[in-house]
Write an enzyme that holds these catalytic residues in place. Structure first.
Site: not given
Ligand code: DGP
Length: 114
Positions: A98, A7
Site C-alpha cells: 500500500h 484484500c
Molecule cells: P503500515 O504501517 O504502512 O503497514 O500502515 C498500515 C495502515 O493501515 C495504518 O496506517 C492503519 C491502516 N489500517 C489498518 N487496518 C485498516 C482497516 O481495516 N481499514 C483502514 N481504512 N485502514 C486500516
C-alpha cells in the site's frame, strides 16, 4: 490472500468507502489518519510489498489513483507525501502493498509520517 484485510477491503468483502477504484487498484481513507488527508492506495491483487513482483501496469494504475485522489482532495496544489513502509524495520503492519498518500498540512521534512 484469504486472511488479508486489504484484500477484503479492496475487493468489497469488508464494506469500506472507496475514494477511488478501477480494475486494478482501490483507494480508501486510512483508519488512523496521521494527516488531514491520509489515503491508502492498494492493488486489488495481493502483493506483500513494493518489491514483490508488482507488474508495471499495477504500479501505473496506483500512480493514476494518486493523481486522481490528490486532485479530488486539493492536495495536488498544496503538496503531499507518498510513502510505502516495507518490512519490519519500516514498521509495515499490513502485509499487503500500500502507498500512503498524506497531506493537508505542513509535513515535517525529517519525519516519515506514515
Ligand atoms: P503500515 O504501517 O504502512 O503497514 O500502515 C498500515 C495502515 O493501515 C495504518 O496506517 C492503519 C491502516 N489500517 C489498518 N487496518 C485498516 C482497516 O481495516 N481499514 C483502514 N481504512 N485502514 C486500516
Amino acid at each position: 490472500m484469504s486472511d488479508c484485510i486489504f484484500c477484503k477491503i479492496a475487493n468489497g468483502e469488508i464494506p469500506t468507502e472507496l475514494v477511488y477504484q478501477d480494475d486494478l487498484v482501490a483507494a480508501f481513507k486510512d483508519a488512523n489518519p496521521l494527516t488531514p488527508v491520509h489515503i491508502l492506495v492498494v492493488p486489488k491483487k495481493h502483493y506483500e510489498n513494493v518489491v514483490d513482483g508488482v507488474p508495471a501496469e499495477v504500479l501505473a494504475a496506483m500512480v493514476h489513483a494518486i493523481d486522481v485522489v490528490t486532485k479530488e482532495t486539493g492536495i495536488d496544489k498544496t503538496g503531499f507525501r507518498c510513502i510505502t513502509n516495507t518490512g519490519d524495520d519500516a514498521g509495515q503492519s499490513v502485509h499487503h502493498f500500500h502507498i500512503h498518500v498524506m497531506g493537508g498540512r505542513k509535513l515535517d521534512p525529517n519525519a516519515g509520517e506514515g
